[in-house]
Design a protein around this motif. Structure first.
Motif, PDB file in Angstrom:
ATOM      1  N   LEU A   1       1.402  -8.324 -13.269  1.00 24.39           N
ATOM      2  CA  LEU A   1       0.684  -7.188 -12.676  1.00 24.39           C
ATOM      3  C   LEU A   1       1.521  -5.909 -12.706  1.00 24.39           C
ATOM      4  O   LEU A   1       1.009  -4.825 -13.019  1.00 24.39           O
TER       5      LEU A   1
ATOM      6  N   PHE B   1       0.151   3.833  -2.856  1.00 23.52           N
ATOM      7  CA  PHE B   1      -1.181   4.397  -2.618  1.00 23.52           C
ATOM      8  C   PHE B   1      -1.108   5.430  -1.489  1.00 23.52           C
ATOM      9  O   PHE B   1      -1.666   6.531  -1.595  1.00 23.52           O
TER      10      PHE B   1
ATOM     11  N   PHE C   1       0.880  -2.525 -14.685  1.00 22.89           N
ATOM     12  CA  PHE C   1       0.890  -1.251 -13.955  1.00 22.89           C
ATOM     13  C   PHE C   1       1.731  -0.208 -14.706  1.00 22.89           C
ATOM     14  O   PHE C   1       1.294   0.936 -14.905  1.00 22.89           O
TER      15      PHE C   1
ATOM     16  N   ILE D   1      -7.373   4.777 -10.015  1.00 22.90           N
ATOM     17  CA  ILE D   1      -7.863   3.531  -9.398  1.00 22.90           C
ATOM     18  C   ILE D   1      -7.214   2.285 -10.026  1.00 22.90           C
ATOM     19  O   ILE D   1      -6.744   1.400  -9.292  1.00 22.90           O
ATOM     20  N   PRO D   2      -7.150   2.149 -11.383  1.00 22.01           N
ATOM     21  CA  PRO D   2      -6.473   0.968 -11.950  1.00 22.01           C
ATOM     22  C   PRO D   2      -5.019   0.854 -11.478  1.00 22.01           C
ATOM     23  O   PRO D   2      -4.539  -0.242 -11.197  1.00 22.01           O
TER      24      PRO D   2
ATOM     25  N   LEU E   1       0.797  -1.234   0.000  1.00 23.46           N
ATOM     26  CA  LEU E   1       0.000   0.000   0.000  1.00 23.46           C
ATOM     27  C   LEU E   1       0.830   1.284   0.000  1.00 23.46           C
ATOM     28  O   LEU E   1       0.262   2.384   0.027  1.00 23.46           O
TER      29      LEU E   1
ATOM     30  N   VAL F   1      -3.793   1.963  -8.598  1.00 16.57           N
ATOM     31  CA  VAL F   1      -3.819   1.539  -7.187  1.00 16.57           C
ATOM     32  C   VAL F   1      -3.979   0.018  -7.096  1.00 16.57           C
ATOM     33  O   VAL F   1      -3.237  -0.669  -6.385  1.00 16.57           O
ATOM     34  N   VAL F   2      -4.956  -0.516  -7.834  1.00 19.79           N
ATOM     35  CA  VAL F   2      -5.253  -1.961  -7.789  1.00 19.79           C
ATOM     36  C   VAL F   2      -4.067  -2.779  -8.306  1.00 19.79           C
ATOM     37  O   VAL F   2      -3.614  -3.736  -7.651  1.00 19.79           O
ATOM     38  N   LEU F   3      -3.530  -2.402  -9.479  1.00 19.21           N
ATOM     39  CA  LEU F   3      -2.432  -3.172 -10.090  1.00 19.21           C
ATOM     40  C   LEU F   3      -1.156  -3.107  -9.254  1.00 19.21           C
ATOM     41  O   LEU F   3      -0.481  -4.118  -9.061  1.00 19.21           O
ATOM     42  N   SER F   4      -0.802  -1.911  -8.740  1.00 23.08           N
ATOM     43  CA  SER F   4       0.430  -1.779  -7.953  1.00 23.08           C
ATOM     44  C   SER F   4       0.321  -2.527  -6.632  1.00 23.08           C
ATOM     45  O   SER F   4       1.264  -3.217  -6.212  1.00 23.08           O
ATOM     46  N   THR F   5      -0.848  -2.419  -5.968  1.00 21.17           N
ATOM     47  CA  THR F   5      -1.026  -3.106  -4.680  1.00 21.17           C
ATOM     48  C   THR F   5      -0.967  -4.622  -4.856  1.00 21.17           C
ATOM     49  O   THR F   5      -0.230  -5.306  -4.137  1.00 21.17           O
ATOM     50  N   LEU F   6      -1.720  -5.148  -5.821  1.00 24.57           N
ATOM     51  CA  LEU F   6      -1.710  -6.602  -6.061  1.00 24.57           C
ATOM     52  C   LEU F   6      -0.337  -7.073  -6.510  1.00 24.57           C
ATOM     53  O   LEU F   6       0.139  -8.141  -6.109  1.00 24.57           O
TER      54      LEU F   6
END
Length: 511
Positions: free
Chosen positions: A253, A77, A257, A213-214, A74, A216-221
């Motif tokens: 991923l 983010f 990203f 948002i994309p 995170l 955030v999701v891709l970097s976190t995963l």
């Protein structure tokens, strides 16, 4: 008429220094210490917590992993939230959330509650860590003062892990494992109150563009997959199908990203932040150095406690020379020389000195002299890493635009967190393999089984430390070859390149 300090007119383009900056540094440093020491303080308390809450051997690693996954995953983010929402506000919310998560962990009545609290600690740590570093960059604009401030911050970032071992030993031995959580609460509350009343964030430095948002999701995963892949490799081996799947998923991923970030209008991580050779060099060399250091903390802790029979408190105190070396390297060597020499001339030799200290530790045997071997090795490691950490922390936000300050700061923390996870898993796996091989080759001739196991353990440690030496030399090479900026006080005429222009603009753009 000679130009004196009294007659020189102030430059109206350079903002006046914040009068509360040194007070603010105390609270920012306190928060950074809390976050860094929390990565190691629980290690010493883990056996007691495991027994008390009935955590299985298979799940005990999750007490460490839950924190690392949430923190590492995170961070980007968190850095973007700091840019969007305001660094001071993000910092204070992160601290209060960390205190609440620590209270939850200290009062844990079962395994799920403890693991949940560790994940929450990591999540709030990912909010406050990049906010802390970017606040520091915003508040210290004078090159010499900036060097001193980052020297203190660098010493804490480097030595906080060892402080965690000392504090963890004391709390576990004399109080209770729960105090390794409760101790965070006063740290966090004092830092939050101080920040709220003292810190004044410069106006106009926020990035109010829409959240990606994309991204955030891709970097976190992607980061969670990478960190978990290395953690799983440590416990299940590199050939485990799930381990391989996690690494493949992380690669896919993170590639997706990077592609998304190059296309979207308001990216989570603008590629300009990492494309700069100086910042890229810092992130890469710092990540490698942390890989070597985290592995060393683990091996020396086990060597002193298991092989030499030190108590938890004595083990913690045995790390003091390294902390002293880091503080001296950061505040006395790095901070004094940073405005006089180019950063690569501090980082390169600093990593080499640390590698020489690490090289000494390849000579460890059962009964090795602490004063004759471990003490000088620790001093060299501390001095070297402290000298290198200070310019690295400052360069991480080198020439950055104010709107990207939080994200650039988050990248430093990301390289440290991912480096720590890789270091622990990679070097531990190398050590375990060497230990197993030693037992297999000496079992037939060994008279004393217990002695054989200790010798095999030390053989595993020294084999992995050889790798750490190589990793530190690689960090030194990257620092010397990639980082080409001049000294922070250089003028464009004297330094001549893009780096000098950025350095000359310290009061305006180095956030």
């Amino acid at each position: 008429m000679p130009k004196s300090a009294e007659t020189r007119l102030p430059d109206p383009s350079v903002p006046l220094a914040d009068p509360t900056r040194w007070k603010a540094l105390a609270f920012i440093a306190l928060a950074q210490l809390m976050v860094v020491l929390d990565a190691t303080i629980v290690n010493i308390a883990l056996p007691s917590a495991q027994q008390d809450l009935g955590i299985s051997d298979g799940n005990k690693q999750w007490v460490i992993t839950a924190y690392a996954l949430a923190f590492g995953g995170l961070l980007l983010f968190g850095g973007r939230i700091a840019d969007l929402w305001g660094r001071k506000r993000t910092f204070v919310v992160g601290l209060l959330g960390f205190a609440a998560a620590s209270a939850l962990g200290g009062g844990a009545t079962g395994e799920a509650m403890l693991l949940g609290s560790r994940a929450l600690q990591g999540a709030f740590g990912a909010l406050l860590a990049p906010a802390a570093l970017s606040l520091l960059a915003v508040m210290f604009t004078d090159a010499k003062e900036r060097a001193k401030a980052f020297g203190i911050y660098g010493a804490i970032a480097g030595g906080g892990g060892a402080v965690g071992l000392i504090l963890g030993g004391f709390l576990t031995e004399y109080l209770d494992w729960r105090w390794t959580f409760f101790v965070n609460i006063p740290f966090a509350i004092v830092a939050a109150l101080g920040a709220y009343f003292v810190i004044r964030e410069p106006s106009g430095s926020r990035n109010r563009s829409p959240l990606d948002i994309p991204g955030v999701v891709l970097s976190t995963l992607g980061l969670v997959s990478l960190v978990y892949g290395f953690t799983r490799a440590e416990s299940n081996g590199w050939s485990d199908p799930m381990t391989i799947s996690l690494f493949v998923a992380a690669a896919v991923l993170l590639a997706a990203f990077a592609l998304v970030e190059s296309k979207v209008k308001s990216p989570l991580l603008p590629l300009r932040v990492v494309a700069d050779r100086n910042r890229g060099g810092v992130y890469l060399s710092l990540g490698l150095a942390i890989i070597a250091m985290f592995g060393l903390f683990l091996f020396l802790t086990y060597y002193l406690q298991v092989v030499e029979g030190f108590s938890p408190v004595k083990t913690g105190f045995a790390f003091l020379p390294m902390i002293a070396g880091m503080i001296t390297g950061s505040t006395q060597i790095g901070a004094r020389l940073m405005t006089r020499v180019a950063p690569r001339l501090l980082m390169g030799p600093g990593f080499v000195l640390a590698a020489i200290g690490m090289l000494l530790l390849t000579q460890l045997e059962i009964g090795s002299s602490y004063a004759g071997l471990i003490l000088p090795a620790q001093l060299m490691l501390g001095l070297g890493m402290g000298t290198a950490f200070m310019p690295a922390m400052s360069l991480a936000t080198h020439g950055i635009e104010p709107r990207d300050a939080g994200v650039a700061s988050a990248m430093v923390n990301t390289s440290q967190q991912v480096g720590g996870a890789i270091g622990t898993a990679l070097l531990n796996t190398i050590a375990a393999s060497a230990t197993t091989a030693y037992v297999a080759s000496h079992a037939a001739t060994a008279g004393n089984r217990q002695l054989l196991e200790l010798q095999a353990l030390v053989e595993g440690f020294t084999s992995a430390i050889w790798w750490a030496v190589g990793i530190l030399l690689a960090a030194a090479t990257i620092a010397v070859t990639l980082i080409n900026t001049g000294r922070p006080s250089a003028t464009p005429a004297a330094a001549g390149a893009e780096g000098a222009e950025a350095d000359a603009a310290v009061p305006v753009v180095m956030h």
